[in-house]
Structures are given as structure tokens and as C-alpha cells.
Design an enzyme around this catalytic site. Sequence first.
Site, PDB file in Angstrom:
ATOM      1  N   LYS A 278      14.784 -61.129  70.484  1.00  0.00           N
ATOM      2  CA  LYS A 278      13.082 -61.085  70.643  1.00  0.00           C
ATOM      3  C   LYS A 278      12.294 -61.518  69.672  1.00  0.00           C
ATOM      4  O   LYS A 278      11.091 -61.919  70.523  1.00  0.00           O
ATOM      5  CB  LYS A 278      13.185 -60.025  68.638  1.00  0.00           C
ATOM      6  CG  LYS A 278      14.067 -59.026  68.197  1.00  0.00           C
ATOM      7  CD  LYS A 278      13.795 -57.510  69.702  1.00  0.00           C
ATOM      8  CE  LYS A 278      15.068 -56.718  69.502  1.00  0.00           C
ATOM      9  NZ  LYS A 278      15.389 -56.313  67.698  1.00  0.00           N
TER      10      LYS A 278
ATOM     11  N   TRP B 241      16.402 -49.702  61.105  1.00  0.00           N
ATOM     12  CA  TRP B 241      17.991 -50.648  61.971  1.00  0.00           C
ATOM     13  C   TRP B 241      18.504 -50.395  61.036  1.00  0.00           C
ATOM     14  O   TRP B 241      20.260 -51.095  60.457  1.00  0.00           O
ATOM     15  CB  TRP B 241      17.231 -51.920  61.882  1.00  0.00           C
ATOM     16  CG  TRP B 241      17.029 -52.184  63.192  1.00  0.00           C
ATOM     17  CD1 TRP B 241      15.253 -51.754  63.794  1.00  0.00           C
ATOM     18  CD2 TRP B 241      17.624 -51.577  64.891  1.00  0.00           C
ATOM     19  NE1 TRP B 241      15.438 -52.131  65.507  1.00  0.00           N
ATOM     20  CE2 TRP B 241      16.955 -51.749  66.089  1.00  0.00           C
ATOM     21  CE3 TRP B 241      18.836 -51.136  64.978  1.00  0.00           C
ATOM     22  CZ2 TRP B 241      17.496 -51.263  66.666  1.00  0.00           C
ATOM     23  CZ3 TRP B 241      19.100 -51.289  66.439  1.00  0.00           C
ATOM     24  CH2 TRP B 241      18.709 -50.927  66.845  1.00  0.00           C
TER      25      TRP B 241
ATOM     26  N   ASP C  83      19.060 -58.768  58.091  1.00  0.00           N
ATOM     27  CA  ASP C  83      18.900 -58.706  59.199  1.00  0.00           C
ATOM     28  C   ASP C  83      17.904 -59.185  59.599  1.00  0.00           C
ATOM     29  O   ASP C  83      17.232 -58.893  59.056  1.00  0.00           O
ATOM     30  CB  ASP C  83      18.815 -57.172  60.233  1.00  0.00           C
ATOM     31  CG  ASP C  83      18.613 -57.220  61.419  1.00  0.00           C
ATOM     32  OD1 ASP C  83      18.167 -57.926  61.304  1.00  0.00           O
ATOM     33  OD2 ASP C  83      18.973 -55.632  62.034  1.00  0.00           O
TER      34      ASP C  83
HETATM   35  C1  LIG Z   1      16.915 -54.784  68.085  1.00  0.00           C
HETATM   36  C2  LIG Z   1      17.381 -54.479  66.580  1.00  0.00           C
HETATM   37  C3  LIG Z   1      18.581 -54.391  66.384  1.00  0.00           C
HETATM   38  C4  LIG Z   1      19.522 -54.814  67.552  1.00  0.00           C
HETATM   39  O1  LIG Z   1      19.976 -55.207  68.307  1.00  0.00           O
HETATM   40  P1  LIG Z   1      21.011 -55.129  69.519  1.00  0.00           P
HETATM   41  O2  LIG Z   1      21.061 -56.696  69.698  1.00  0.00           O
HETATM   42  O3  LIG Z   1      20.552 -54.483  70.708  1.00  0.00           O
HETATM   43  O4  LIG Z   1      21.911 -54.751  68.842  1.00  0.00           O
HETATM   44  C5  LIG Z   1      18.879 -54.825  64.935  1.00  0.00           C
HETATM   45  N1  LIG Z   1      18.222 -55.125  64.625  1.00  0.00           N
HETATM   46  C6  LIG Z   1      16.979 -55.386  64.476  1.00  0.00           C
HETATM   47  C7  LIG Z   1      16.361 -55.386  63.192  1.00  0.00           C
HETATM   48  C8  LIG Z   1      16.176 -55.409  66.235  1.00  0.00           C
HETATM   49  O5  LIG Z   1      15.195 -55.415  65.915  1.00  0.00           O
END
Ligand SMILES: *Cc1c(COP(=O)(O)O)cnc(C)c1O
Length: 361
Positions: free
Chosen positions: A196, A102, A172
Site C-alpha cells: 500500500k 480486514w 494492522d
Molecule cells: C491489504 C490489506 C491486508 C491484506 O494484505 P495481504 O498482504 O494481501 O495479505 C490486510 N490488512 C489491511 C489493512 C490491508 O489494507
Amino acid sequence: MARVYNFSAGPSMLPESVLNKAAAEMLDYEGTGESVMEMSHRSKEYDAIIKGAEALLRELMEIPDNYKVLFLQGGASTQFAAIPMNFMNGSGKADYIVSGQWSNKACKEAAKYGDIKVVATSKEQNFSCVPDVDPAELRPDADYVYICLNETVHGNIMRKLPETGNVPLIADISSCFLSEPLDVSKFGMVYGGAQKNVAPAGLTICIIREDLLGKARDYTPSMLDYALMAENDSLYNTPPCYNIYICKLVLEWIKNLGGLEAMAKRNYKKAEILYNFLDNSKMFKGTVVAKDRSIMNVPFVTDSDELNAEFVKACTENGFINIKGHRSVGGMRASIYNAMPIEGVEKLVEFMKEFEEAHTN
Ligand SMILES: *Cc1c(COP(=O)(O)O)cnc(C)c1O
């Protein structure tokens, strides 16, 4: 009704009590005679929902007053572009720490907008650890430093934040949102997709220090301009209304369980059960070095692809679904987010023990 244990990395399990409450309120939300899905986002009922969600989030995460909370769309991936557009506004430089898939994606996207430097990466180690950051690599004139706190695919978590001095740190936190206490004041911005740990897919929450707002590049689309979204209290256009309502229910659930300290206790216990088993198993082993292991996403393997496939199949047949590893890394991954009960992890470990015994002679 048979509910399965869903180990998906996302979208993932939601607390059963939340789903029940949403079901009970589906046709008539608190005597309004309408569903939250049908409600005007400018109504007083909805105003109470979105303000209530923000207040609960602020309370649970102890978000300082000089931070804005935004409820947006576009997923975490949209922020990969919005972040450079909003914050790469001084030197046009940004430093990225690449610790998994990511942060790598975020880094590639940001490179479209400015001078990006990868200051540390654990790519050579297949992201089985978090990279060490040499402070000399960080550029003092960078507009921000970027990390992914918990790498969902590779299953590592950054326990020690880089020392960035006056350069804002952006993280993130999609896959560790609300999993344990986090000192928001250490960051310029934290953000994450909701699917998540927080709500269904379609809601993205951004928590941004106020002084960083208002300097977006001229070409930034309005929908990606954090300052504009903040001025409009996330109601510049129609927000993901229903998801924000579910988010509020999830936050109430966390509060009732005792807040983030209690959540952390529960999550560490679950992770310990699983890692203890992996550390003692002769068949299964974790893929991340012990000090950097995520408590949310637990990747593991056997030493054969055939056995991995057989195990995944057996899991599915026994009500442990989505245990297959990410397509880019193979093996298995158990995502054990907030809503996964302890019992789900205990039963998985029990099942792994039986599988191991049945396949050893
Ligand atoms: C799932 C995830 C993403 C992507 O998220 P989307 O909502 O599908 O764009 C980005 N960063 C992390 C750490 C993730 O777990």
C-alpha cells in the site's frame, strides 16, 4: 511515456523517483556488476541494504530500541494466523475490535486458535464509522487486543486507541504505514503488508515489542515464529530481497521529503481537497462519518449504480485508474497513498466537477 494516476487500494503507486532509481540500478547495483535481484542475501552488499532499510525505518518511525523490526513474507493475511500462534499464550483469550473487512478477517482467522471475543463492532453501520469501545467489554486477562488502524475497504481510521492497560495492543497498519507519525510505544505490535505505502507486494513488516517474543505455541511453523525470525535478523531463510531494497528507496524518498511530519502534511492536504469536494457535491458523497474518515482510502458513491459505473468508466478512459470500489461494497474508492501526488488529487476533483456538471441539468 504516459503515466496514469493510479488510485488502487493495493498494490498501488510507487514514487516515480524510486522507480527511476531502481531502473538505473537494475543491471549493476553500485558497481557490483549484478542486480539486487540476483544478489546473495548473505552478501555484504545485501547486508548493507537490509540493515539500511531497518535503520531508516527506525529513524522515520522513531521505533523504540526495545522493539524488533522483522522483514517477512506472506502478506498481512499470514499474520492473521501468526499473531494468535505467537501471542495467545497465556489465558488463550484475545479481544478483537471489528471496524471493517480486514479486522473481521483477522478475527475469523484467530478464532481457529483460541477464545476470541468481538468487544466492539460497527458492522451494523456498514463500517461507516469506527465502533465505540465500552472498556467494561475488554477482558483484563486477554493475551492481546487487536485492531485494524485504517480499514482499507471501508475507509475509516481509528483516531482514538482503546485503553487496554497492561494488555498489549496489536494493530494492522497496512494501509496507513508511514502516512503520518505513529507512537509505536503504545502498541505490543504493529505490522503491515508493504504494497500500500512501502514497497511492492511480497514484503510484510512486523514491529514487535521484545518482551512479547519467545512464547509461541509449540506447533507454530518456524516461518511464522516471530522469535526465530528476530534471532536470525529476518534472514532465517531467503527474505523478499528485492522488495526490501525498494522499501529502502521508498524510505529514502520519505526522508528526503522531510520525514513523517511532512508526509502527514501532504496527505492531509490531499484528503482535504477530496473530502471538501465530496462535502459540497450534489452528486457524489463520502460514505464514512467525518470524524472517522481515512486520509488514505476515500470511498464515495452517487445515488445510482448506473451513474457509478459510468463514472468509473469515464475515469479509466481519462487516466484515473482503479477508482472502482471494493467488490464487497460497490461505489467508488480513491486510495491516495503517500506516492499519489497532490496534483493527482486536484486533477481527479477537477474531473469529478466536470462529470457532475455534464450530468446535471
Ligand atoms: C491489504 C490489506 C491486508 C491484506 O494484505 P495481504 O498482504 O494481501 O495479505 C490486510 N490488512 C489491511 C489493512 C490491508 O489494507
